[in-house]
Design a protein around this motif. Structure first.
Motif, PDB file in Angstrom:
ATOM      1  N   TRP A   1     -10.785  -4.090  -3.713  1.00 39.62           N
ATOM      2  CA  TRP A   1      -9.865  -2.957  -3.911  1.00 39.62           C
ATOM      3  C   TRP A   1     -10.599  -1.618  -3.794  1.00 39.62           C
ATOM      4  O   TRP A   1     -10.104  -0.676  -3.184  1.00 39.62           O
ATOM      5  CB  TRP A   1      -9.158  -3.056  -5.254  1.00 39.62           C
TER       6      TRP A   1
ATOM      7  N   SER B   1      -3.530  -6.966   1.811  1.00 39.87           N
ATOM      8  CA  SER B   1      -4.296  -7.994   2.506  1.00 39.87           C
ATOM      9  C   SER B   1      -4.848  -7.476   3.830  1.00 39.87           C
ATOM     10  O   SER B   1      -4.312  -6.521   4.406  1.00 39.87           O
ATOM     11  CB  SER B   1      -3.437  -9.240   2.753  1.00 39.87           C
TER      12      SER B   1
ATOM     13  N   GLN C   1      -6.818  -6.562  -4.841  1.00 38.84           N
ATOM     14  CA  GLN C   1      -5.845  -6.369  -5.914  1.00 38.84           C
ATOM     15  C   GLN C   1      -6.353  -5.300  -6.856  1.00 38.84           C
ATOM     16  O   GLN C   1      -7.546  -5.266  -7.186  1.00 38.84           O
ATOM     17  CB  GLN C   1      -5.621  -7.704  -6.642  1.00 38.84           C
TER      18      GLN C   1
ATOM     19  N   LYS D   1       3.553 -13.934  -0.951  1.00 34.30           N
ATOM     20  CA  LYS D   1       2.297 -14.607  -0.638  1.00 34.30           C
ATOM     21  C   LYS D   1       2.469 -15.386   0.656  1.00 34.30           C
ATOM     22  O   LYS D   1       3.471 -16.070   0.849  1.00 34.30           O
ATOM     23  CB  LYS D   1       1.884 -15.570  -1.757  1.00 34.30           C
TER      24      LYS D   1
ATOM     25  N   ALA E   1      -1.251  -5.622  -4.769  1.00 35.02           N
ATOM     26  CA  ALA E   1      -2.088  -6.382  -3.843  1.00 35.02           C
ATOM     27  C   ALA E   1      -1.836  -5.927  -2.408  1.00 35.02           C
ATOM     28  O   ALA E   1      -0.710  -5.563  -2.049  1.00 35.02           O
ATOM     29  CB  ALA E   1      -1.806  -7.880  -3.968  1.00 35.02           C
TER      30      ALA E   1
ATOM     31  N   THR F   1       3.631  -6.197  -5.771  1.00 33.30           N
ATOM     32  CA  THR F   1       3.321  -6.265  -7.195  1.00 33.30           C
ATOM     33  C   THR F   1       4.188  -7.307  -7.875  1.00 33.30           C
ATOM     34  O   THR F   1       5.366  -7.439  -7.565  1.00 33.30           O
ATOM     35  CB  THR F   1       3.535  -4.892  -7.871  1.00 33.30           C
TER      36      THR F   1
ATOM     37  N   TYR G   1      -7.448 -10.794   0.492  1.00 33.49           N
ATOM     38  CA  TYR G   1      -6.607  -9.793  -0.160  1.00 33.49           C
ATOM     39  C   TYR G   1      -7.436  -8.990  -1.147  1.00 33.49           C
ATOM     40  O   TYR G   1      -8.532  -9.400  -1.557  1.00 33.49           O
ATOM     41  CB  TYR G   1      -5.385 -10.418  -0.826  1.00 33.49           C
TER      42      TYR G   1
ATOM     43  N   ARG H   1      -1.622 -11.742   0.186  1.00 30.28           N
ATOM     44  CA  ARG H   1      -0.466 -11.313  -0.597  1.00 30.28           C
ATOM     45  C   ARG H   1      -0.255  -9.814  -0.503  1.00 30.28           C
ATOM     46  O   ARG H   1      -1.197  -9.061  -0.209  1.00 30.28           O
ATOM     47  CB  ARG H   1      -0.658 -11.719  -2.056  1.00 30.28           C
TER      48      ARG H   1
END
Length: 252
Positions: A167, A119, A92, A231, A117, A110, A90, A107
């Motif tokens: 990210w 994935s 974030q 998740k 997040a 938010t 994932y 995940r």
């Protein structure tokens, strides 16, 4: 851990009991009052979490991977295959550059209305080459949700993630291929369980193509809605339910 000149170690503030070893996990009973320390060797390093003594669901602890390698647990069956991801990770929005491929979950959404997040899952496609795909379904073990209220989550075809994905280094989001509102993992009345979404059209394209790897991305439909926070278990998850791509086919 020692690998040639490279050495990695972790410290604990108090003496640890002898670990209980099972597969790729070492469990230190009562490492902290009422909690076991579980250390899991993963494909790109290791991960640690504290779990209630004798329990399964725990709190991830920060840890850095030490190596990156890829492998597939492709297993053929007479009328189908079940593919495990080469990679699941994932990203974030508050962790811009650190890869998260050694974590026990994937995940979306938010948890506070600000941090988001997403994935990524990557699949080896050699086992599908030339197959006539009849049905394909992505299955995920949903072990945590903000509530049991249905909230939309999307499946996209993406570029293929790797050990540097973060990210600020996301694969390209190419097109949305499926969506669902299935939600589990909130309470005794809404327990953990498998959620599935059909991906037959995309997997047919993969089977007829030449790419070695296929990429999927997961994201919340509304990335500002805390009720969409979910998740699912990753390959390193203590729940023992990694993401699966189940494909029914006939030989071409």
């Amino acid at each position: 851990m020692v690998d040639g000149p490279a050495r990695v170690s972790r410290q604990w503030p108090t003496p640890l009991p002898a670990p209980v070893l099972a597969g790729n996990r070492a469990t230190y009973p009562e490492a902290r009052s009422g909690q076991d320390l579980v250390v899991t060797v993963t494909r790109n390093g290791f991960a640690q979490r504290l779990v209630p003594s004798g329990g399964e669901v725990g709190t991830p602890m920060a840890g850095n991977g030490v190596d990156w390698s890829s492998g597939s647990d492709f297993a053929a069956e007479p009328a189908g295959v079940s593919l495990g991801p080469v990679l699941d990770t994932y990203v974030q929005s508050n962790i811009l550059t650190a890869p998260m491929g050694d974590q026990p979950d994937v995940r979306v959404g938010t948890f506070d209305g600000a941090i988001v997040a997403r994935s990524f899952l990557g699949w080896q496609l050699a086992g599908l080459r030339g197959k006539q795909v009849r049905r394909a379904e992505l299955k995920l073990w949903n072990w945590h949700s903000w509530s049991c209220q249905p909230r939309g989550w999307q499946v996209w075809e993406t570029g293929v993630a790797d050990g540097k994905t973060a990210w600020s280094l996301q694969p390209a989001w190419l097109r949305q291929v499926a969506g669902s509102t299935k939600t589990l993992g909130y309470s005794a009345n809404c327990p953990d369980g498998t959620v599935g979404v059909e991906l037959t059209g995309l997997v047919r394209e993969w089977a007829g193509g030449a790419a070695a790897l296929g990429g999927l991305g997961l994201r919340a439909e509304n990335e500002g809605d805390v009720f969409a926070w979910k998740k699912w278990s990753a390959s390193e998850g203590a729940e023992g339910h990694p993401p699966r791509l189940e494909v029914t086919y006939q030989e071409g």
